[in-house]
Design a protein around this motif. Structure first.
Motif, PDB file in Angstrom:
ATOM      1  N   THR A  90       5.582  34.607  31.419  1.00 23.80           N
ATOM      2  CA  THR A  90       6.262  34.919  32.230  1.00 23.80           C
ATOM      3  C   THR A  90       6.202  36.158  33.297  1.00 23.80           C
ATOM      4  O   THR A  90       6.411  35.930  34.396  1.00 23.80           O
ATOM      5  N   THR A  91       5.243  37.085  32.886  1.00 26.32           N
ATOM      6  CA  THR A  91       5.012  38.183  33.889  1.00 26.32           C
ATOM      7  C   THR A  91       3.592  38.249  34.319  1.00 26.32           C
ATOM      8  O   THR A  91       2.987  39.044  35.117  1.00 26.32           O
ATOM      9  N   ARG A 114       8.717  40.030  23.857  1.00 27.48           N
ATOM     10  CA  ARG A 114       8.606  38.902  24.557  1.00 27.48           C
ATOM     11  C   ARG A 114       8.756  37.580  23.754  1.00 27.48           C
ATOM     12  O   ARG A 114       8.473  37.675  22.685  1.00 27.48           O
TER      13      ARG A 114
END
Length: 619
Positions: A90-91, A114
């Motif tokens: 995601t990041t 996460r």
């Protein structure tokens, strides 16, 4: 833009350099840290802005690392960059970074904040990173940080640097690789010559530009090639070089880089050779997968085995054969005992690069020849290092000098068949079957659109060949495929086009016209022995799926030969390989029978050529 150079003779590692930069106080803002041996064509601007924005929101952001996708069988993967990397999908935050250590267990703590973690074994480090201003200070605070790997490991483990974060950026459609060893040097050189690094190619970039010729040959100004000189493919020749000086016999060069002011005699053969500036190669020399330093002299009738490295100003010959993987240096390695009076002085000379070469003495005539000048170089390996598995892997890669372009080394004449790909190795070329299948579907659609196949087999191309090549390059980048996948996909897609043709005559007409039109593209991908094996395997597989086209197989194979896509010796080697029912497609015997007439013609032509050469030599 101005560039300031800072010299630091005592810096022996990345850590030393960054500590020196911090001491001088020259870094006040975000900066790009890149190894000097990186070749890349990607744009930094967008990623730099993303890094700055991330840093503005979170001052714990230290770096954004650039990663390049490279599957496990990629030729750029060696023991030095065989990474297992964990990333937050995601990041893009880097979570784990392991070198040559398989992931046997996962840290559950990574999942506490996460939903998922992507563990990847298809990435290599580009040795390029955007760093925040505090990075040099962190290196100053810890002198244990010698390499970037030490720094990254401590950041991820949180042993000494807490609340710090490293992010990643995976390149898409760009090129980046580090020539940190001869393995990578060879791979990158071939990528440059085959134009995967645009615009960093010999005819566009560099202090002295080359002129681009056919079949990926490049020549600088003031080069003299005798009429008996043959540049087969993928050859770069530097200025003021003379090849085939007396023109008495054929000199052949393929897949090689020749420096400036070199002299190469007649009757010599260079295959996968790197020859630096001012080298002299005599008559009837044989070089294959060899690296020659500057000013090397090879006298007449010198044969150098695969994987040899010859240092600057070494002289070899005449009439010698150097065993594979031999290293020769002009300077003699002298072992000094501990406690000698000259220890301190010698260490200082070595560190400062001023150590003198050992005076010439008695040379091993059997090794370097009667007029040779040089000594056998033995690597000095510490016993503790020798016990380390990762070091052994790295040393093995280095010693073998993988100038093999990830292809099978061609074995001796007594065991030629051993170099043929087996079915398992062929399957490993396409590790990501979903990406390949999608690429194949897109390739079939592209050729259907661009070739304009008529009912009688003729084609009406829609657009230029170079336009199709650009689309194929884009498709390859989008699916992250290797050149071998492209060879396989194009071959099978061409065969697929005959599906609507009703008779053998129309199929034969199509194959001839399609290969003539697409040969410039295919020639870009089919350069090494492995490439030939891949294409011939793909032909078998394609006709196995479209067996009604088998009667036209000979026309297709002959067209590939006529357009210089497939080499004569590779076709004959493929035909001579015994059929193995356990790994070969069932229709292989039919294919061999279909091309029997063409094979006889090739063998006859080859024997006549050999006879002509014999007559010429006798004259």
């Amino acid at each position: 833009m101005s560039i300031n150079t800072i010299a630091s003779p005592r810096a022996l590692s990345e850590g030393d350099v960054l500590r020196e930069v911090d001491r001088l106080g020259v870094i006040k803002n975000h900066f790009v840290l890149v190894s000097g041996d990186v070749v890349s064509n990607f744009q930094l601007a967008q990623v730099l802005e993303q890094h700055k924005a991330r840093y503005t929101k979170n001052r714990d952001t230290l770096m954004t690392m650039f990663l390049q996708r490279a599957m496990p069988n990629h030729r750029l993967r060696t023991g030095e960059n065989d990474l297992t990397i964990g990333i937050d999908p995601t990041t893009a935050q880097l979570l784990t970074y392991s070198n040559s250590e398989p992931v046997n267990e996962l840290a559950l703590s990574l999942f506490s904040e996460r939903e998922s973690v992507a563990y990847r074994y298809d990435l290599i480090d580009c040795h390029t990173a955007i760093c925040s201003p505090q990075v040099p200070m962190l290196f100053t605070d810890n002198f244990d940080y010698q390499e970037m790997f030490d720094f990254i490991r401590n950041v991820l483990q949180g042993d000494e640097i807490t609340a710090a974060e490293i992010y990643t950026h995976v390149l898409d459609g760009a090129y980046a690789a580090r020539a940190s060893n001869l393995t990578a040097y060879d791979a990158i050189s071939k990528d440059v010559i085959h134009r995967w690094t645009l615009p960093l190619v010999p005819d566009i970039f560099g202090p002295i530009l080359h002129r681009y010729k056919t079949t990926h040959n490049y020549i600088q100004d003031n080069v003299v090639l005798a009429r008996t000189c043959v540049l087969q493919r993928a050859v770069a020749v530097g200025h003021d070089t003379r090849v085939g000086i007396d023109g008495q016999a054929v000199t052949t060069i393929r897949d090689s880089v020749i420096g400036s002011s070199c002299r190469i005699g007649s009757g010599s053969s260079l295959d996968n050779a790197y020859v630096l500036n001012d080298c002299i190669i005599g008559n009837n020399c044989r070089l294959k997968k060899v690296f020659l330093g500057e000013g090397v002299q090879l006298l007449d009738n010198v044969e150098i085995g695969e994987g040899c490295v010859i240092g600057d100003r070494v002289v070899l010959g005449p009439n010698i054969t150097l065993k594979p993987n031999t290293k020769i240096s002009r300077a003699q390695v002298v072992e000094e005992e501990w406690g000698a009076d000259s220890d301190e002085e010698s260490d200082e000379d070595e560190a400062m690069g001023t150590g003198a070469e050992t005076p010439e003495g008695v040379y091993d005539v059997e090794l370097v020849g009667e007029q040779g000048r040089g000594y056998l170089w033995q690597d000095d390996i510490d016993e503790d290092e020798e016990d380390d598995a990762s070091f052994r892997q790295w040393q093995d890669n280095r010693a073998r000098l993988i100038l093999e372009d990830n292809e099978h080394a061609e074995n001796s004449e007594d065991d030629e068949d051993a170099s043929e790909l087996d079915a398992e190795e062929f399957e490993q070329v396409m590790l990501n079957q979903d990406d390949f299948q999608q690429f194949l579907d897109n390739m079939i659609a592209l050729l259907t659109e661009k070739l304009g196949v008529q009912s009688n087999g003729t084609i009406k191309p829609q657009g230029e060949t170079q336009d199709i090549a650009l689309e194929i390059t884009g498709m390859r980048s989008a699916h992250h495929l290797s050149p071998h996948d492209v060879v396989t996909g194009m071959t099978m897609a061409i065969i697929e086009q005959v599906g609507l043709l009703k008779n053998t005559g129309a199929m034969a007409t199509f194959f001839k016209g399609a290969i003539e039109f697409l040969a410039p593209i295919l020639g870009n991908f089919v350069t090494s022995q492995t490439d030939h094996d891949i294409m011939l395997r793909a032909l078998e597989d394609g006709f196995n799926q479209c067996q009604r086209a088998i009667p036209a197989f000979q026309i297709l194979l002959h067209s590939l030969y006529e357009e210089n896509v497939l080499a004569e010796e590779e076709i004959l080697r493929w035909h001579a390989r015994p059929t193995d029912p356990e790994i070969d497609v069932e229709i292989r015997p039919q294919l061999l029978k279909n091309v029997a007439e063409f094979i006889v013609w090739l063998e006859t032509a080859e024997s006549e050529e050999d006879s002509d050469e014999s007559d010429s030599d006798s004259d």
